[in-house]
Write a protein that holds these residues in place. Sequence first.
Motif, PDB file in Angstrom:
ATOM      1  N   PRO A 128      56.401  37.750  51.250  1.00  0.00           N
ATOM      2  CA  PRO A 128      55.488  37.216  50.862  1.00  0.00           C
ATOM      3  C   PRO A 128      53.799  37.214  52.262  1.00  0.00           C
ATOM      4  N   VAL A 129      52.988  37.791  51.097  1.00  0.00           N
ATOM      5  CA  VAL A 129      51.646  38.384  52.357  1.00  0.00           C
ATOM      6  C   VAL A 129      50.949  37.102  52.372  1.00  0.00           C
ATOM      7  N   ASN A 130      50.453  36.575  54.110  1.00  0.00           N
ATOM      8  CA  ASN A 130      49.993  35.353  54.432  1.00  0.00           C
ATOM      9  C   ASN A 130      48.687  35.882  54.574  1.00  0.00           C
ATOM     10  N   PHE A 131      48.128  36.987  54.981  1.00  0.00           N
ATOM     11  CA  PHE A 131      46.818  37.182  54.981  1.00  0.00           C
ATOM     12  C   PHE A 131      45.672  38.598  54.328  1.00  0.00           C
ATOM     13  N   LEU A 132      45.720  38.544  52.963  1.00  0.00           N
ATOM     14  CA  LEU A 132      44.977  39.557  52.346  1.00  0.00           C
ATOM     15  C   LEU A 132      43.278  39.574  52.821  1.00  0.00           C
ATOM     16  N   MET A 133      43.594  41.286  53.024  1.00  0.00           N
ATOM     17  CA  MET A 133      42.035  41.929  53.608  1.00  0.00           C
ATOM     18  C   MET A 133      41.611  42.783  52.217  1.00  0.00           C
ATOM     19  N   ASN A 134      41.144  42.075  51.320  1.00  0.00           N
ATOM     20  CA  ASN A 134      39.821  42.900  50.054  1.00  0.00           C
ATOM     21  C   ASN A 134      39.373  44.403  50.869  1.00  0.00           C
ATOM     22  N   ASN A 135      39.455  44.730  50.933  1.00  0.00           N
ATOM     23  CA  ASN A 135      38.371  46.115  51.828  1.00  0.00           C
ATOM     24  C   ASN A 135      38.186  46.734  51.333  1.00  0.00           C
ATOM     25  N   ALA A 136      38.948  48.088  50.767  1.00  0.00           N
ATOM     26  CA  ALA A 136      38.701  49.221  49.512  1.00  0.00           C
ATOM     27  C   ALA A 136      36.962  48.986  49.018  1.00  0.00           C
ATOM     28  N   VAL A 137      36.681  50.529  49.054  1.00  0.00           N
ATOM     29  CA  VAL A 137      35.703  50.945  48.748  1.00  0.00           C
ATOM     30  C   VAL A 137      35.364  51.897  48.001  1.00  0.00           C
ATOM     31  N   THR A 138      34.689  52.040  47.497  1.00  0.00           N
ATOM     32  CA  THR A 138      34.242  53.814  46.658  1.00  0.00           C
ATOM     33  C   THR A 138      33.021  54.061  46.546  1.00  0.00           C
ATOM     34  N   ARG A 139      32.435  54.971  46.987  1.00  0.00           N
ATOM     35  CA  ARG A 139      30.352  54.529  46.802  1.00  0.00           C
ATOM     36  C   ARG A 139      30.386  56.242  45.947  1.00  0.00           C
ATOM     37  N   THR A 140      31.263  56.376  44.952  1.00  0.00           N
ATOM     38  CA  THR A 140      31.075  57.275  43.722  1.00  0.00           C
ATOM     39  C   THR A 140      29.492  57.312  43.255  1.00  0.00           C
ATOM     40  N   GLY A 141      28.899  58.441  42.702  1.00  0.00           N
ATOM     41  CA  GLY A 141      27.580  58.063  41.353  1.00  0.00           C
ATOM     42  C   GLY A 141      26.805  57.399  42.858  1.00  0.00           C
ATOM     43  N   ARG A 142      25.775  57.715  43.395  1.00  0.00           N
ATOM     44  CA  ARG A 142      25.051  57.848  44.363  1.00  0.00           C
ATOM     45  C   ARG A 142      23.566  57.440  43.282  1.00  0.00           C
ATOM     46  N   GLY A 143      23.610  58.151  42.707  1.00  0.00           N
ATOM     47  CA  GLY A 143      21.616  58.062  41.727  1.00  0.00           C
ATOM     48  C   GLY A 143      21.914  56.816  40.511  1.00  0.00           C
ATOM     49  N   TYR A 144      20.979  56.879  40.322  1.00  0.00           N
ATOM     50  CA  TYR A 144      20.583  55.993  39.149  1.00  0.00           C
ATOM     51  C   TYR A 144      21.379  57.056  37.591  1.00  0.00           C
ATOM     52  N   GLY A 180      48.099  54.597  46.843  1.00  0.00           N
ATOM     53  CA  GLY A 180      47.656  54.333  45.738  1.00  0.00           C
ATOM     54  C   GLY A 180      46.607  54.057  44.930  1.00  0.00           C
ATOM     55  N   ASP A 181      45.622  54.025  43.882  1.00  0.00           N
ATOM     56  CA  ASP A 181      44.508  54.372  43.249  1.00  0.00           C
ATOM     57  C   ASP A 181      43.653  52.799  42.855  1.00  0.00           C
ATOM     58  N   LEU A 182      43.077  51.489  43.604  1.00  0.00           N
ATOM     59  CA  LEU A 182      43.000  50.981  43.169  1.00  0.00           C
ATOM     60  C   LEU A 182      42.293  50.762  41.657  1.00  0.00           C
ATOM     61  N   ALA A 183      41.892  52.292  42.011  1.00  0.00           N
ATOM     62  CA  ALA A 183      41.031  52.244  40.064  1.00  0.00           C
ATOM     63  C   ALA A 183      41.800  52.030  38.680  1.00  0.00           C
ATOM     64  N   GLU A 184      43.042  52.305  38.653  1.00  0.00           N
ATOM     65  CA  GLU A 184      44.030  52.537  38.397  1.00  0.00           C
ATOM     66  C   GLU A 184      44.352  51.002  38.244  1.00  0.00           C
ATOM     67  N   PRO A 185      44.234  50.698  36.341  1.00  0.00           N
ATOM     68  CA  PRO A 185      44.847  49.868  35.791  1.00  0.00           C
ATOM     69  C   PRO A 185      45.868  49.288  36.048  1.00  0.00           C
ATOM     70  N   MET A 193      32.931  49.871  39.712  1.00  0.00           N
ATOM     71  CA  MET A 193      33.888  48.164  39.627  1.00  0.00           C
ATOM     72  C   MET A 193      34.644  48.329  39.135  1.00  0.00           C
ATOM     73  N   ASP A 194      35.557  49.392  39.348  1.00  0.00           N
ATOM     74  CA  ASP A 194      37.226  48.861  38.569  1.00  0.00           C
ATOM     75  C   ASP A 194      37.487  48.709  40.895  1.00  0.00           C
ATOM     76  N   VAL A 195      36.978  49.952  42.034  1.00  0.00           N
ATOM     77  CA  VAL A 195      37.857  49.661  43.128  1.00  0.00           C
ATOM     78  C   VAL A 195      36.724  48.863  43.282  1.00  0.00           C
ATOM     79  N   ASN A 196      34.976  48.638  43.601  1.00  0.00           N
ATOM     80  CA  ASN A 196      34.925  47.984  44.307  1.00  0.00           C
ATOM     81  C   ASN A 196      34.857  45.973  44.275  1.00  0.00           C
ATOM     82  N   PHE A 197      34.322  46.050  42.356  1.00  0.00           N
ATOM     83  CA  PHE A 197      35.375  43.996  41.936  1.00  0.00           C
ATOM     84  C   PHE A 197      36.536  44.015  41.557  1.00  0.00           C
ATOM     85  N   TRP A 198      36.740  44.706  40.650  1.00  0.00           N
ATOM     86  CA  TRP A 198      37.966  44.703  40.073  1.00  0.00           C
ATOM     87  C   TRP A 198      39.327  44.191  40.820  1.00  0.00           C
ATOM     88  N   ALA A 199      39.792  45.606  41.601  1.00  0.00           N
ATOM     89  CA  ALA A 199      40.808  46.151  42.231  1.00  0.00           C
ATOM     90  C   ALA A 199      40.718  44.348  43.307  1.00  0.00           C
TER      91      ALA A 199
END
Length: 178
Positions: free
Chosen positions: A95-111, A74-79, A122-128
């Motif tokens: 039910p989950v006993n151990f959750l590891m939030n490790n997903a990341v996207t490195r989209t958009g490298r520059g200012y 699945g795509d964690l960027a999706e609402p 932000m949707d993947v790296n924080f809000w997900a």
Amino acid sequence: MSRSLDFFASGRVALVTGAAMGIGRAASLYLAERGMAVAMVDLPGDELEGAVKAVKERAEQAGHSSSAILSVPGDLAEPGASAALYEAAKQALGPVNFLMNNAVTRTGRGYQADRDQWRKAMDVNFWAVVDMVDACLDDLLSGADDGETPGLIVNVGSKQGITNPPGQPIYNVTKSAL
């Protein structure tokens, strides 16, 4: 009186996001070797399926069943994706006993990256992460209520969220927020 807590005991259930490669894949291998059921969440594709195959092999090598290793694409960027992926894992493994939030996207490298890249990061790296914790927190805490080993959450950050080096401002901001 002190008691030893084994968060990684055989038979417990783990959910790992970003499980197709790197830290997420390594964690999944370790958890399967310990005999845990592992829900491996990542974008659909060959990388995830290859990682799931490797984790199943590791579980079997350690004398555990590979049937408790689950691909949850699945795509964690999706609402709503975090809740849906958690429910899929819970329906299959419990039910989950151990959750590891490790997903990341490195989209958009520059200012000069466009706002859509900032939003996706932000949707993947924080809000997900926030959404996944929200989706499974009650289950993670229920073990403590029952006098059993409580659940554990690991949210994977980055030194770049602290040091803020040049070159990847979007990634730096999202990891700083986390």
